[in-house]
Design an enzyme around this catalytic site. Structure first.
Site, PDB file in Angstrom:
ATOM      1  N   HIS A 159      72.017  53.620 -48.927  1.00  0.00           N
ATOM      2  CA  HIS A 159      70.699  53.347 -49.501  1.00  0.00           C
ATOM      3  C   HIS A 159      69.584  53.649 -48.504  1.00  0.00           C
ATOM      4  CE1 HIS A 159      67.489  50.350 -50.788  1.00  0.00           C
ATOM      5  NE2 HIS A 159      67.627  51.110 -51.850  1.00  0.00           N
TER       6      HIS A 159
ATOM      7  N   ARG B 283      74.670  49.791 -48.521  1.00  0.00           N
ATOM      8  CA  ARG B 283      73.321  49.603 -47.962  1.00  0.00           C
ATOM      9  C   ARG B 283      72.962  50.685 -46.942  1.00  0.00           C
ATOM     10  NH1 ARG B 283      69.471  45.225 -48.370  1.00  0.00           N
ATOM     11  NH2 ARG B 283      70.160  43.976 -50.101  1.00  0.00           N
TER      12      ARG B 283
END
Lengths: 210, 210
Positions: free
Chosen positions: A44, A41
């Protein structure tokens, strides 16, 4: 009228493909599975698989942070962008998300303690620090001031995400976090960091749903 | 009690040294002075001087964006983090900062148009788009949907900061922005981008005070 663009319009499918791309390109081998979920994440959020190499999880960080969140402990944030980016619906116990930077007494406190407003705002955390999760995504002074508050006897948080960004003090404050050892931490070495990465770490820890 | 850390606690001095470091390390030679000021703040937000090479200003972008801000035009943001990060005190005309993502009709609109919630939320911008400054720091679908809205006759904004981040559509949507040519733009090529960079660009354009 230009030719229409062909692109993926389904949010869930965009997430799936993004995480699949990251897992195929990033070197996550040295992470435990729960650390890898956080790393995915964070990658990301910044669009850079190479940031995996700069992430440092202290032993026990993910367990401590996750357990604090499940316990309903507050998330204390150094900036409004961090507080605002946390996805409330992912939080497991309707955890309070706190940013005290906008409180009226902060300017006076900053002058009194001779530090930035961001560092001064943390003085207003003190009664919520015990067992809390701290997310620092902006100011190196906030991370440095955390050590000063602990030195002065402030309650110990459960875990710290220390990801300030920038050219003055960011790398140094994160080296100090690694050396300090009092609180389980996640950090990213060097100048990189920022509110989006800190938010991504919280959002990953908040729910096991990728 | 650990040894106290020696660090700079004066916010203004931290800014000064940060910007001086960026100007000494980043290759800003190809930028006009007003573009360089924006580039410096974008670099500051991500901690990476090398991002200078990926920044693209269309001719007239800084003049168009600056003039819209001086005129009091709204700043339309694709995410709450972007809206929240903009420093209100730097804005030259108390400009409205708009993010419609939280409006109750967005979920229904997303289903209706078959796109993400972020793209759907832009449908609620329409009466504020004329001459506005658009700041996209999160969703590639938002940037793609902007072209579709212009195709369908939406009012033309003054300038677009197109800096979505990520692994699905981000690079492609920014290539499309460069190819589109209907609106003066600033973008960062590739996967990098994000709300902090978009905010930094707005904050730089908002005031000549570095």
């Amino acid at each position: 009228m230009n030719a229409p663009h062909d692109y993926i319009r389904d949010g869930a499918e965009i997430y799936r493909r993004s995480f699949a791309t990251i897992r195929s390109e990033a070197d996550l081998a040295r992470f435990a599975p729960d650390e890898a979920r956080v790393a995915v994440r964070v990658i990301h959020a910044c669009g850079m698989v190479e940031v995996a190499a700069d992430l440092v999880f202290s032993p026990g960080f993910t367990a401590a942070a996750r357990s604090a969140l499940l316990d309903g402990k507050p998330i204390l944030c150094d900036s409004k962008m961090v507080a605002n980016g946390i996805t409330r619906t992912r939080l497991p116990a309707d955890n309070p998300v706190v940013c005290t930077l906008g409180e009226p007494e902060v300017a006076g406190l900053a002058e009194m303690i001779g530090n930035t407003r961001t560092a001064a705002a943390m003085e207003l955390w003190e009664d919520r620090m015990d067992g809390a999760v701290i997310a620092i995504g902006n100011a190196p002074t906030a991370l440095f001031h955390l050590f000063e508050m602990l030195d002065a006897g402030a309650p110990t948080p459960a875990a710290v995400i220390g990801m300030p960004v920038g050219f003055v003090g960011a790398a140094e404050s994160k080296e100090a976090l690694e050396a300090d050892g009092r609180v389980p931490f996640l950090t990213v070495r060097g100048r990189k960091g920022g509110s989006a990465m800190a938010v991504a770490a919280i959002n990953a820890l908040a729910s096991e749903q990728e």
